[in-house]
Design a protein around this motif. Structure first.
Motif: not given
Ligand SMILES: Nc1ncnc2c1ncn2[C@@H]1O[C@H](COP(=O)(O)OP(=O)(O)OP(=O)(O)O)[C@@H](O)[C@H]1O
Length: 400
Positions: A67, A237, A240
């Motif tokens: 990720n 945040q 992401d």
């Protein structure tokens, strides 16, 4: 992937050594279990090192949950050749297995040997060029995959073990510490992540879970605590949005904590090991008032004489004014001046512990001329003759 790389095990081994030979420092980021913020830390450490002017490669070796591309804003990016990593800036390059997958959310269902083959191929075939740091995000746990990566990397500068504040993290960290020891990898330290909550309005830190698990693990296993990173909604945040927190925020409690982890890593890797200390010279501090003799009242001395010694040669002498007397301040002050050793008359146990925390050796029992003591120390004849005062003086030295 394999059609483009070297298949023969021996050839691959040669290639890995060649590729890794161009990397000055290798650090791995690991955790005893998933979801503790390992990839977040890897990304922020790599970015932090790049911001500090280092040439950095970031390798996402977490095959199950690659990720890092998402956290760097390059999710969905495709690379067709293994040769070139993806260049994010002049100082930062990245490679993730997900760059070679048809769809980024394809689950990786390879069996062990195929995964190990893929990791070896990434380590050998990706041409990072001459870089200062390779930061490797290891798969979580202590099984075959992290083991393969750690062993294939060869000499690493050390592991950063990420854990959480809960009590159970002591067990997880213990496994990671044992793992590092088993593969002969030095441990740079533990990071306690999601340590308390930082209010986005007032930047105050509140402990919402039982805290200090990482800190206690570090104490129990005698490894350094590199930092405590608070739980911060903006961290999620930032991840992401693909803009690492350390890069996009630049202020606040979590930023300072991350930045200090990066500084400690640089310090340990480039200046903190015994070998590095010796090659750069060691710094020996003496409390003094007149610049000539050792001041036994260490906590109240007016200045410090700091000598830099390389081998048997004194290469520098500085006199610096001491800061005001406050518990814990002088060890920090001398730590910032990169002192490795303090030679003084006497000291309370609390002050000795503060110095230990700064990785500064304390030699007690010195009196008289500074240079005489220094020569004795350099000749190996000066060792700690005193013991800590039984009563607490904080930073204050005493000779009784
Ligand atoms: N200090 C923090 N404050 C708030 N959220 C955090 C913090 N650290 C990590 N997170 C969030 O926790 C989640 C898990 O983080 P991350 O993916 O880095 O963990 P991991 O240990 O690498 O997980 P995995 O083992 O699944 O790869 C992410 O959504 C991330 O944004």
């Amino acid at each position: 992937m394999s059609c483009q790389g070297s298949n023969n095990f021996y050839d691959q081994e040669v290639k890995i050594r060649e590729t890794m030979g161009k990397v000055k420092h290798k650090i791995v980021v690991m955790s005893g279990k998933g979801g503790v913020g390992k990839s977040t830390l890897s990304t922020n450490i790599a970015y932090g090192l790049a911001l500090a002017g280092k040439k950095v490669g970031l390798l996402d070796a977490d095959l199950h949950g690659p990720n890092i591309p998402l956290m760097l804003g390059v999710e969905g990016m495709k690379l067709t050749s293994l040769d070139e990593p993806l260049k994010l800036s002049d100082n930062l390059k990245v490679v993730s297995l997900s760059f070679y997958l048809e769809k980024p959310d394809d689950p990786i269902i390879w069996r062990g040997p195929a995964k190990i083959g893929a990791i070896r191929q990434l380590l050998g075939d990706v041409n990072w060029g001459e870089i200062d740091y390779l930061v490797v995000d290891l798969p979580p746990g202590t099984g075959d995959e992290p083991l393969t990566v750690a062993q294939t990397l060869g000499d690493t500068d050390g592991s950063v073990i990420v854990t959480t504040p809960q009590e159970v993290s002591i067990l997880d960290s213990r496994k990671s510490v044992k793992f590092s020891q088993m593969v002969g990898m030095p441990i740079l330290g533990i990071v306690e992540n999601m340590s308390g909550f930082v209010c986005p309005h007032c930047d105050e830190r509140i402990d919402i879970f039982k805290s200090g698990g990482g800190e206690r693990a570090a104490e129990e296993m005698e490894v350094d605590l590199l930092g405590k990173i608070p739980m911060t909604p903006e961290m999620v945040q930032a991840g992401d949005e693909g803009k690492p927190y350390i890069f996009s925020r630049r202020e606040g409690v979590a930023y300072s904590a991350l930045n200090s982890v990066v500084e400690k890593i640089i310090d340990k890797v480039e200046g903190g090991s015994e070998d590095m200390k010796n090659s750069d010279g060691i710094r020996i501090a003496f409390p003094t008032n007149n610049g000539e003799t050792v001041e036994t009242h260490f906590g109240h001395c007016k200045r410090f004489a700091i000598y830099t010694v390389k081998g048997q040669e004194i290469v520098n002498r500085e006199i610096v004014d001491a800061p005001p007397h406050q518990p814990g301040l002088l060890p920090r002050f001398l730590g910032e001046l990169k002192a490795n050793t303090i030679i003084t008359g006497g000291m309370g146990q609390r002050a000795i512990d503060f110095f230990k925390a700064q990785d500064i050796e304390v030699i007690l029992g010195a009196t008289g001329g500074i240079e005489g003591n220094l020569k004795e120390y350099m000749g190996g004849a000066l060792y700690s003759k005193g013991s800590a005062c039984s009563h607490d003086h904080g930073d204050h030295a005493c000779s009784h």
